[in-house]
Design an enzyme around this catalytic site. Sequence first.
Site, mmCIF file in Angstrom:
data_model
loop_
_atom_site.group_PDB
_atom_site.id
_atom_site.type_symbol
_atom_site.label_atom_id
_atom_site.label_comp_id
_atom_site.label_asym_id
_atom_site.label_seq_id
_atom_site.Cartn_x
_atom_site.Cartn_y
_atom_site.Cartn_z
ATOM 1 N N ASP A 1 71.218 37.670 46.943
ATOM 2 C CA ASP A 1 70.185 38.679 47.159
ATOM 3 C C ASP A 1 70.748 40.078 46.938
ATOM 4 O O ASP A 1 71.913 40.355 47.253
ATOM 5 C CB ASP A 1 69.638 38.566 48.583
ATOM 6 N N LYS A 8 64.918 48.805 59.455
ATOM 7 C CA LYS A 8 65.082 48.120 58.171
ATOM 8 C C LYS A 8 63.871 48.288 57.249
ATOM 9 O O LYS A 8 64.010 48.648 56.074
ATOM 10 C CB LYS A 8 65.338 46.621 58.400
ATOM 11 N N ASP A 26 64.409 40.380 43.232
ATOM 12 C CA ASP A 26 65.826 40.764 43.176
ATOM 13 C C ASP A 26 66.736 39.725 43.826
ATOM 14 O O ASP A 26 67.922 39.984 44.043
ATOM 15 C CB ASP A 26 66.034 42.125 43.851
#
Length: 1198
Positions: free
Chosen positions: A910, A979, A1138
Amino acid sequence: FSIPRVCYHGYYLDHKTHLKHDLRIPMNQSFNEIQQLQSDVIVDVQHAKVEFIKAPSSGTGVSSLKGPKRTLKGKTDIPKPGKPVAKAGFKSQPSRWIEKLSEEKKIKLKKQQHLRQKIQKSVNDKPTTASEQSKSSQMLPGTSHKTISTTAKKTDPLIRTNTDPGAELAEVEELEKRLNQQSNQWMSCSKTETPKENSVCVDIQLSIRSYLEACVFAGDIDRGHRFLLSQHRVRSRRKHLCTDIYNIMMRVWAKKGTLNQIGRLFILLEEAGLKPNVGSYCAALECMGRNPKCQPHIITRCLNQMEEDGLSVEDLFSQCVFRRDERDMVLKAIRSVQADYQPSVNLDASQCLPSLVQDYYTKRAGHQYPKLDFTQEELQERFRQQLRMEQACTVTIDSVEAAKPVTENMAKMREMLAEQRAHWRKTLLQALRDSKMILANTNTKDYKLNLYPYLCLLEDNEYVDIMIQSVANLPPTGESLKILARELGGRVYTKYSVQQKYQNQMVEKLSNIYNSYSEVLAKDTKVYDVLPREHWCNLENEQTSGPTLQGGESHWPYIVTLELGTYLVDMIVKNLKIKSNILNPAYEKKLIPILYHMYTFRSTRQVGFIKPHPILTQMQQEATETKLTFDSYVIPMLCPPIPWTTAKFGAYLLTPAKLMRTLDGATQHEELLEKSQNLYAVMDSLNQLGNCAWRINKPLLDIIISIFNDRGSDKLDIPPPMSEAPKIPHFNPQDPSYTAAEKAHMKREVISAKKKCGEMNSLRMDALYKLSIANYMRDEVFWFPHNMDFRGRTYPCPPYFNHLGSDVTRAILVFAEGKPLGPRGLDWLKIHLVNLTGLKKRSSLEGRLEYANSIMDDILDSADNPLNGKKWWMNADEPWQALACCMEIVNAVRSPDPTQFISHFPVHQDGSCNGLQHYAALGRDVIGATSVNLMPCDVPQDVYSGVAQQVEELRARDAKNGLKIAQVLEGFISRKVVKQTVMTVVYGVTRYGGRLQIEKRLKEIDEFPKEHVWDASHYLVRLVFSGLKEMFTGTREIQDWLTESARLISKSGHTVEWVTPLGLPVIQPYHRTRNQVLKSTMQHISLQITHDTKERPDTVKQKNAFPPNFIHSLDSTHMMLTALHCYSAGLTFVSVHDCFWTHALTVDIMNKVCREQFVALHSQPILQDLSNFLLLKYCSSSRCVFLFGIIGYLLFSL
């Protein structure tokens, strides 16, 4: 006075009637307006051929001098051609207006005479016959009027057929002579098609094309022909026609071999000011090829005329889309005059390739394209299975709830539902036939679009099946009418599109090519040095005979799909009924509708809703039916997808699919793709992703199904059954014993319970669909075809079950092909397991491996006793993927040689806040790059933890200075709190949006005082943004430049466009909202259209979306580059944006390729190239130069 009228191509005109506006000019209208109208159409009146009509004296006619201004409409305005007009008149004094009109006409006649003299001189320079000269001298350049005899014809000349082939050919020759005289006038015609005109009426053009094609497909040629003529006859409607619309009817007459009809359509094109294109000449040549009596000199004349229009014979075979045997007939006609003619093969050229992939396509010495673990015969059999499934358009599978024991009540309800559906089917069938009969007989206006052709595309039973399926799939809470109608209309279109392919004889050719194409993928054939797309294109070039596979069918406009769907929904609501006492005989017996049309509010908007009756809902829930019916595209493919070769061809065998996903009705993306010549890299990467074969992790699926059929588990993301839903409280609002406060409280409880029930049902059905599809595919190998959104981000086409789904769906998917673990594979499995737990984020790979080895007892226990052991795996961030990884590790460890253990398990790598990685690379920001792992470090960096730490330091400083909210937040700032805001700030989240995100996280902390949530979120979002600005100095500057550029572009009236480094054109479809109302018998549906290119751009959306969309396009470019190079290295590779997946054996190779391609991408002058593109695209005036001087300065300052 008497008004002379001239027959003009089937219209009757008087001196005061002009086709442009299709109206009669009132007598008291200003002379300037008359002069303006008169300049549009010049009618040459020959007094010997003038018919006279008696003007009505009632005041409703044009000739009346009494009463207010009036315009005649309808049949009284334009009599039908072919009917004689009464000759009569009455005397009246000529008005001043008539005198001025006559004076103006004399001036125009002088100008005409002058022009004729000039034309005569130019004509004399060419060898022409006297007759031709005399005819040409009667015509003006750029006009299409003709002098027609006053003799009334008994039939419309445009639909007259000639049964004598010799006379027909002679008539065609005469028509061609007349066309030759006008050949030099098309280029100067004032009504040629322009991109601007096309963009204005593209929706209407699509509707007309769809209607005509539906008429032709249903065999109702007469209706289609009348409709085209009705559109052509009126100038206001004719402007919406284009050459391709006329070509639809030309194709029909070409199949019938009636060349005179095609000749008349050519004349209609001329009258409309349109030029024939390759499709027009293709139809004419096809007709000549079908006619054995067609003389060679006619074909030669046609080819010469085509050449004069700037078209070559090669253009026919390179640009036309052929159906059935059209290509063979065209070639037959050409070879009758050019015996040795052979169409050239259109090979793909690589001269337009972007520099990023130039070497990839030109230097292939080290490429090792992977093969599938199937023989060619196995792949061909799988193709036949997939073909049968798509031909049926639907798939019926067993529900995973079928494993439950059948109770007596369940059996009773299933039997009752089956009886009711059989009755409903008969009712709908009769209602459909009755409605079609009414529509067929009441359509008196040929020019008006009618749903009748769309109701004749399929068999009546097929429409009924679609309607019954929609009733069965309707959720208990109901569905928006607009969504339900779109689904119904979409299913009709899909079936129609599939049947079109069979009718056009494409399926046989498709089968032949696919059987040969499987050679490049099968393991028992030779190794090829070409990509799948290239091999497919080569096979198509070899098998040129027969229909064209790519394109041809028109997509229905969104409004047509919606209108058809609404009509079917209305039929369901009106006709399907059930007995009110079917569940309780004590109730009164009467027929009640099973569906109700009602209204509800979504925010402040009133929305039409279709809701099932509670009796139907109860029967369906208690029956717990064991069968589910899906559209075929919902199920993963049973064979490798067709490679994308154009923007309209690829993925499924028969089901229509688009290379780029767009909003319903948006066409600007498709137009850009069609103009692009260098999309090979983009299409090849999508083909690579689609060629990855998958299978089901059966042991894990069985565990999940057992929990699903028990009571579910919120902790493990398995939705519970509706039996666990909260009971909706019942109370009487009229009961005087309740106080106002108690009533309000009860109402809130009812609303909350209903909302919870709706959410639970939605989640439960979503899980049911996914698990049932997985169970249906448990013994199969399958594939996910891919396409992309307008930014280039890739997605699997099947919507429910795919690897982009939740933790549950990802856990039950493994690669179909297995590879040995090799020396480092087991280590990568262990590291991957630790990553899935969410622990050790800041530990090195060695540290994570050491931690995995230290918990081997928990790993073994989780694999051996997942539901009855210590359940260590349940505490992971991704519990089901963690359990699947535990099982894979245990199987490998217990094998005789772990390095030789065949693993099918995908290992993920990742990105570290991928958006910030791209910004740091664009700005060459060393500090920012270090925090997102773009620079070498001893241990992996975690930007979220870094920001949280920085925010904590700032909070501690403020708390020391006495700030109360900083003191309250002590001990509550964590990685989880910041986050989401850190991750989305790079994609353009505002401080307002960031505050809401942090507020949500704080509310999830039980210990945090709720009265301080608002102040704390305001305080924290400011610290997060400040911290990011310090850590990523270049990021905000680049974002500001992108935002300001987009603001200036949209303010100047343009939408923002750019091209990715792989050559993919991107356009932001954000325009000001236009409201369009669809009027139906049920209700008026208001459509909010935000993609209409006729509206000005939405400046706020354009500028806010440009930075995140641009970064998304770079992200997808990097993924595509990695996919291409992994494929050439023989790796199995898939991605979730991604996050890249591959076998444990090849993780190191994939990581190397990933890094190399990131460096290659950002070695390009991306921002400078973007600036150059924007300057070139939008600098068309001095104002733009000034604006982009500012943009250039801003870029330079970066």
